[in-house]
Write a protein that holds these residues in place. Structure first.
Motif, short mmCIF file in Angstrom:
data_model
loop_
_atom_site.label_atom_id
_atom_site.label_comp_id
_atom_site.label_asym_id
_atom_site.label_seq_id
_atom_site.Cartn_x
_atom_site.Cartn_y
_atom_site.Cartn_z
N LEU A 212 6.56 15.02 -70.91
CA LEU A 212 7.14 13.55 -71.64
C LEU A 212 5.87 13.37 -72.50
O LEU A 212 6.50 12.83 -73.86
N THR A 213 4.71 13.78 -72.43
CA THR A 213 3.79 13.83 -73.66
C THR A 213 4.02 14.26 -74.66
O THR A 213 3.76 13.75 -76.06
N LEU B 220 6.60 7.72 -69.03
CA LEU B 220 5.46 8.47 -68.93
C LEU B 220 4.31 7.60 -68.23
O LEU B 220 3.80 8.11 -67.38
N VAL C 72 4.74 15.01 -66.58
CA VAL C 72 3.70 14.24 -67.38
C VAL C 72 3.47 15.02 -68.75
O VAL C 72 3.51 14.36 -69.78
#
Length: 299
Positions: A50-51, A189, A47
């Motif tokens: 992806l952020t 995400l 996560v």
């Protein structure tokens, strides 16, 4: 949407290869942490990756309705939180061979669900490709299947649940992917963040020892460069893998994407050959049958 022929199929096969490579790297870390704990940590790291990627690329947030947000979040909870947990539980109880045997239900289940809920019909040659591909995979993964006394009903139940959740999650995600302009990066995400949030909420309540025990955190780093290899596996298998999975769902049918992603064990077999392991005649035949099935998707 794209000028690249068979872009969705290529993305699905790429995800399968990357997951096979990540699996080998996970095995090399030699850590003894519980499977649910590893699922929680790898999801959280992915996560974050992806952020950062979305921020660097300047990928604008998607415009989704409330129901579309719920479908995408639900697909992450069903497919990743529940599905992966059931998969790990099945492997623990009946082993990888029987688990993968029942997991072969996922592609046809995906096709049926996509037909019923998305009215997404696939042709004769696609169904033939699904049948040949899964037959080849099953021929390989059941080669050394141990004989068991009696049926382990809980284990078989978890494996069936994993297959159903995998198929349901794919169809739920596909519904949003085809109806909106959401990018695969944002879809990955949202799905992964929802799954990680559920795990971070549920595990401290149901099994607090998994999250709170220092031994679990230390277990990842027991092998030499354990955290480095683990992070690399997360980058490949979770970050890139789910990103490519969503790209496949955007560009091709759900059943086709699910089938091609399921060839990951065959890529693992090929990587084993490259690293010097011997391959049996049965495995070779299974690989050839699988390749014939995959070829039907590109006719």
């Amino acid at each position: 949407m794209t000028t690249i022929p068979f872009a969705g199929e290529i993305a699905a096969l790429s995800a399968a290869f990357i997951w096979a490579l990540a699996t080998i790297i996970y095995a090399r870390t030699g850590n003894k942490a519980p499977a649910l704990f590893l699922n929680l940590v790898k999801g959280s790291i992915a996560v974050a990756m992806l952020t950062v990627t979305i921020f660097v690329l300047g990928d604008a947030p998607p415009t989704l309705s409330t129901s579309q947000w719920l479908w995408l979040v639900g697909s992450g909870i069903v497919g990743i939180s529940i599905g992966d947990s059931a998969y790990f539980s099945a492997i623990k109880r009946v082993g990888p061979s029987q688990t993968l045997l029942i997991e072969s239900l996922a592609p046809p289940l995906t096709g049926v669900l996509a037909l019923c809920f998305l009215h997404e019909a696939i042709g004769f040659w696609a169904w033939a490709g699904i049948f040949l591909t899964m037959s080849g995979i099953l021929w390989v993964v059941t080669e050394h299947q141990p004989q068991q006394k009696g049926l382990n009903l809980p284990g078989l139940g978890f494996a069936t649940l994993a297959a159903l959740c995998q198929a349901t999650g794919m169809v739920m995600s596909r519904q949003v992917m085809v109806a909106t302009d959401i990018t695969p990066l944002w879809a990955a995400l949202i799905r992964l963040a929802a799954a990680s949030l559920v795990l971070w909420t549920a595990l401290p309540l149901l099994k607090p020892e998994i999250v709170l025990r220092r031994e679990c955190w230390r277990a990842i780093g027991t092998a030499r460069n354990g955290w480095a290899f683990f992070t690399l596996a997360v980058f490949l298998g979770t970050f890139l893998g789910i990103w490519l999975q969503q790209a496949a769902l955007k560009l091709t049918g759900a059943a086709i994407a699910q089938t091609l992603i399921s060839v990951s064990p065959l890529f693992a077999l090929g990587l084993a050959v490259v690293t010097g392991h011997k391959v049996s005649r049965r495995s070779l035949v299974g690989a050839l049958v699988t390749l014939a099935g995959v070829a039907l998707f590109f006719r």
